[in-house]
Scaffold this active site. Structure first.
Site, PDB file in Angstrom:
ATOM      1  CG  HIS A  26      30.881  46.966 -50.997  1.00 57.12           C
ATOM      2  ND1 HIS A  26      31.594  46.659 -49.861  1.00 57.12           N
ATOM      3  CD2 HIS A  26      29.566  46.848 -50.651  1.00 57.12           C
ATOM      4  CE1 HIS A  26      30.757  46.375 -48.876  1.00 57.12           C
ATOM      5  NE2 HIS A  26      29.528  46.467 -49.325  1.00 57.12           N
ATOM      6  CG  HIS A  65      35.669  52.331 -50.283  1.00 58.37           C
ATOM      7  ND1 HIS A  65      36.920  51.794 -50.067  1.00 58.37           N
ATOM      8  CD2 HIS A  65      34.785  51.357 -49.970  1.00 58.37           C
ATOM      9  CE1 HIS A  65      36.787  50.551 -49.632  1.00 58.37           C
ATOM     10  NE2 HIS A  65      35.512  50.266 -49.564  1.00 58.37           N
TER      11      HIS A  65
END
Length: 325
Positions: free
Chosen positions: A94, A141
């Site tokens: 991302h 994350h």
């Protein structure tokens, strides 16, 4: 593992802000923004973004499955997404995609359009930062994953920038472009790093490379047959020049294009999956069979290469037919 952790939302502003920001690094954004740029802003800008996006995402996805760094443990982290939980964490794709798309757009447009460079720089920074922060907020994350992803993307941009014009010229003029655009991504997909368990990274990578391959073939065909192009003469990023007529045309192009793209994706998914099901003798609803290499790669590659080709060739022809060019 695999169980949704219960949580209570205490700040709905942050919740919806970062859920929306996370979507800016997913298929819903790619399948709308990248074609929108091609249809309404500039073909050369769109070409550069799509090529950079494809390269960056492939390197990011492969890096995940080579490094095999786990995602944050839950608990203590609360994960707001479950689909990508089966993937490894480092680097954050991302963060890589957001950095690549926002800054490649800035670099590709800053010398072609009249707008304050500082404004473009702030917009690119805010966009990429929001996507990066969304990966921390949603628990997908670590800080290191996000920083690593952004840095890898930035390095790739710096390394690829000097070759942008050469790559673009070859994509448009080389007689080998259509063949290489299909064969090279297919070879990469079939030779994707193997894991001991199923992960959606191979399928997602095939989707990205397939879309890039179809779009690249479309770029080449358009250049060979002099298809109408949206360039700086058709559209300017100057706010005083934006009129109601331009807005209507832009929206019309977008909605016509998105309808065709989504219809292409739906039809090709059904046709290709049906053919593969017949070839390998499995029911279409068999999820395990669809995850097999010999099924997943052709299924996703053919489907999304058709989407890329449709967006760059079929949609512009339809725009011309409808008088939207």
């Amino acid at each position: 593992q695999g169980c949704t952790q219960k949580y209570i939302v205490k700040n709905y502003f942050y919740y919806y802000l970062f859920k929306f920001s996370a979507a800016l690094g997913e298929e819903i954004f790619y399948i709308t923004f990248l074609p929108f740029t091609y249809w309404n802003i500039d073909h050369s800008v769109s070409r550069r973004m799509i090529i950079i996006w494809s390269i960056v995402m492939y390197i990011g996805q492969v890096s995940k499955d080579i490094l095999k760094w786990p995602r944050p443990l839950s608990p203590p982290v609360v994960k707001l997404e479950m689909r990508t939980d089966a993937e490894y964490g480092m680097p954050s794709t991302h963060a890589m995609a957001a950095t690549a798309i926002s800054f490649s757009f800035l670099i590709a447009t800053m010398n072609q359009y009249k707008y304050p460079f500082e404004l473009g720089l702030v917009a690119a920074f805010v966009f990429s930062t929001l996507v990066c922060l969304s990966r921390l907020y949603t628990g997908m994350h670590t800080v290191l994953d996000v920083i690593g992803g952004a840095l890898i993307s930035a390095v790739l941009l710096v390394l690829l920038y000097p070759a942008w014009d050469v790559i673009d010229h070859l994509l448009l003029t080389s007689p080998f472009c259509p063949l290489l655009s299909v064969v090279v991504p297919l070879v990469l997909c079939y030779n994707y790093p193997k894991l001991d368990f199923y992960s959606p990274t191979r399928g997602d990578t095939t989707t990205i490379l397939g879309a890039g391959a179809g779009a690249t073939v479309g770029f080449w065909l358009n250049n060979q047959y002099a298809a109408p192009a949206c360039t700086s003469e058709n559209f300017q990023l100057g706010f005083p020049l934006i009129t109601s007529k331009i807005v209507v045309v832009v929206l019309a192009r977008f909605f016509v294009g998105i309808f065709v793209v989504l219809l292409t994706r739906r039809l090709m998914k059904s046709v290709v999956l049906g053919m593969l099901g017949y070839r390998y003798k499995f029911p279409i609803g068999d999820l395990e069979a669809r995850r097999r290499l010999e099924v997943e790669v052709p299924y996703k590659f053919i489907t999304y290469s058709s989407v890329g080709f449709s967006a760059t060739v079929i949609v512009p022809l339809l725009h011309e037919l409808l008088g939207l060019m």
